[in-house]
Design a protein around this motif. Structure first.
Motif, mmCIF file in Angstrom:
data_model
loop_
_atom_site.group_PDB
_atom_site.id
_atom_site.type_symbol
_atom_site.label_atom_id
_atom_site.label_comp_id
_atom_site.label_asym_id
_atom_site.label_seq_id
_atom_site.Cartn_x
_atom_site.Cartn_y
_atom_site.Cartn_z
ATOM 1 N N LYS A 129 -50.015 24.250 -21.546
ATOM 2 C CA LYS A 129 -49.373 23.728 -20.157
ATOM 3 C C LYS A 129 -50.294 23.150 -19.311
ATOM 4 N N LYS A 130 -51.367 23.962 -18.934
ATOM 5 C CA LYS A 130 -52.465 23.574 -18.032
ATOM 6 C C LYS A 130 -53.077 22.570 -18.804
ATOM 7 N N LEU A 131 -53.536 22.243 -20.009
ATOM 8 C CA LEU A 131 -53.902 21.210 -20.681
ATOM 9 C C LEU A 131 -53.011 19.946 -20.386
ATOM 10 N N ALA A 132 -51.768 20.149 -20.555
ATOM 11 C CA ALA A 132 -50.879 18.915 -20.520
ATOM 12 C C ALA A 132 -50.662 18.496 -19.068
ATOM 13 N N ASP A 133 -50.643 19.371 -18.113
ATOM 14 C CA ASP A 133 -50.726 19.041 -16.914
ATOM 15 C C ASP A 133 -51.676 18.235 -16.370
ATOM 16 N N SER A 134 -53.000 18.381 -16.921
ATOM 17 C CA SER A 134 -54.179 17.791 -16.537
ATOM 18 C C SER A 134 -54.090 16.431 -17.165
ATOM 19 N N ALA A 135 -53.503 16.224 -18.411
ATOM 20 C CA ALA A 135 -53.343 15.138 -19.041
ATOM 21 C C ALA A 135 -52.025 14.193 -18.587
ATOM 22 N N GLY A 136 -51.413 14.619 -17.762
ATOM 23 C CA GLY A 136 -50.172 13.984 -17.187
ATOM 24 C C GLY A 136 -49.041 13.774 -18.130
ATOM 25 N N LEU A 174 -59.478 30.286 -25.507
ATOM 26 C CA LEU A 174 -59.695 29.466 -24.159
ATOM 27 C C LEU A 174 -58.842 29.905 -23.013
ATOM 28 N N GLN A 175 -57.715 30.318 -23.352
ATOM 29 C CA GLN A 175 -56.586 30.747 -22.501
ATOM 30 C C GLN A 175 -56.941 31.995 -21.803
ATOM 31 N N THR A 204 -47.867 32.599 -27.407
ATOM 32 C CA THR A 204 -49.117 33.090 -27.579
ATOM 33 C C THR A 204 -50.149 31.937 -26.861
ATOM 34 N N VAL A 205 -49.965 30.755 -26.830
ATOM 35 C CA VAL A 205 -50.736 29.913 -26.212
ATOM 36 C C VAL A 205 -50.192 28.777 -25.410
#
Length: 427
Positions: free
Chosen positions: A145-152, A424-425, A139-140
């Motif tokens: 994943k994009k938020l996690a990638d940005s957070a490292g 947001l997605q 669903t999200v």
């Protein structure tokens, strides 16, 4: 997972261990805690469950003495417990996701909105997040994943869950240069689109399972969601809405999974599917454009070609999750993640006639089941995702049994994390 035993052993030899925070102490969570207690270089230092007795019992079943189990909601007490080699039981999930002494968070709740909130909190606190919550992921997952990638940090599904097991076969075949025709899993029980907690109650009691969870397997929702996760990870799509659901043995798969023009049952290559008769296994159908490779595949008795079946006859559910935890921690790599954004959508389909003004219940409930659609078809119909279904969604018109619900058919009456992340997605 090659070499992970040696990495964990070396880590423990250095006097260190991966500190795991777990949300959800049901069947999956209990098994994971007990499995990790027998491993090197890893420990579940904090666990949360709305029923805190589930946490206490899970730790006891794992062999942890009662005096080493600290029940608290205070961060400083939990940090001190870790320093003293003890474990902590919480009732609030957010406390675990934000705990400084936790390296990796695991969501084993199975509730989409709860899983989305846990993942969000973990990412905000720069912690790797392992999802045993495929419903939230499809669903999200792309935005998480994009938020996690940005957070490292790493956002990942779990080894042992069927999507993770399928992904391991895909990565193996793809790395070797095989053409992968199809990816799939077995379904453990006959498809029953009318299954609900009442019809599943007796079997659930015999198995010690949740009737709602069992109903979500029986009505096909869980299968649709799992193959949705594989689609988003690989770029594959369902061959048709709802997939085919072939009945076959392992030996028959290679012939079935050929194009119709070649005597098979497929409309396309690069598809996800489920099969009655090969559970609890997962499979990948492969081929090669090189005659020498065909000869060797036939020599090692993988079949007569031109398609061949890679088959794994088991998946150990949450007992394998520690391998994903270790991979995220040591290698900063996911087991499975939505690398291709959304390739498909599991949409809500009416399980019965729904009346205007009626509220939906939940996945595995009485009102809806999930059906897998290719993304373009779902978006074109404005189909309503199954992961957004909960008791705060009102039906705004009469919907007939078997009809796909759309966003125009429903009203969200209460805000939630998963709805906010979904918006947001979509932006």
């Amino acid at each position: 997972m090659l070499g992970m035993n040696r990495k964990l052993s070396a880590f423990e030899t250095e006097g260190k261990y991966i500190k795991v925070g777990l949300i959800g102490a049901g069947q999956m969570g209990r098994g994971m805690i007990s499995q990790i207690e027998g491993m090197k270089g890893m420990k579940v230092v904090a666990t949360a469950d709305i029923n805190i007795s589930n946490v206490i019992n899970a730790y006891k079943y794992a062999g942890i003495p009662e005096e080493n189990i600290i029940q608290t909601e205070k961060e400083e007490e939990a940090v001190r417990a870790v320093e003293e080699g003890k474990v902590t039981a919480f009732s609030e999930a957010e406390k675990v996701a934000s705990l400084p002494s936790v390296d990796v968070v695991v969501d084993a709740t199975g509730i989409p909105n709860v899983g989305a909130a846990i993942a969000w909190e973990a990412i905000l606190n720069r912690k790797h997040i392992v999802m045993l919550n495929v419903e939230a992921d499809v669903t999200v997952g792309p935005v998480l994943k994009k938020l996690a990638d940005s957070a490292g940090v790493v956002y990942t599904g779990s080894a042992g869950d069927e999507p993770g097991a399928v992904m391991e076969l895909f990565d193996f075949a793809d790395a070797l240069g095989f053409e992968v025709i199809a990816l799939g899993k077995g379904k453990n029980n006959p498809l029953n689109l009318e299954a609900n907690p009442s019809t599943a109650a007796q079997e659930a009691e015999e198995k010690g399972a949740s009737p709602k969870m069992l109903a979500s397997f029986q009505d096909g929702t869980k299968t649709m969601v799992e193959m949705n996760a594989v689609a988003n990870a690989t770029g594959f799509i369902p061959d048709q809405t709802g997939m085919h659901g072939f009945s076959a043995t392992v030996d028959e798969l290679a012939d079935i999974f050929q194009l119709k023009d070649n005597g098979g049952q497929l409309h396309h290559k690069g598809i996800v599917e489920y099969v009655q008769g090969v559970a609890p296994g997962v499979f990948a159908i492969i081929t090669s454009h090189n005659e020498e490779v065909h000869e060797e595949l036939q020599y090692v008795k993988l079949g007569n070609g031109p398609h061949y079946t890679l088959y794994r006859p088991y998946h150990l559910t949450s007992l394998e999750t520690p391998l994903t935890v270790a991979r995220a921690f040591f290698d900063k790599e996911p087991t499975i993640a939505p690398n291709y954004d959304r390739q498909a959508e599991t949409v809500a389909t009416a399980k019965k006639d729904l009346k205007e003004g009626e509220f939906l219940d939940s996945i595995g409930g009485y009102s809806v089941y999930g059906t897998l659609m290719e993304k373009s078809e779902a978006d074109g119909a404005e189909a309503f995702p199954i992961g957004l279904v909960d008791a705060n969604v009102k039906v705004m018109r009469d919907v007939q049994k078997g009809e796909t619900l759309t966003y125009n058919d429903i009203e969200q009456t209460k805000e939630s994390t998963i709805w906010r992340l979904r918006r947001l997605q979509e932006q």
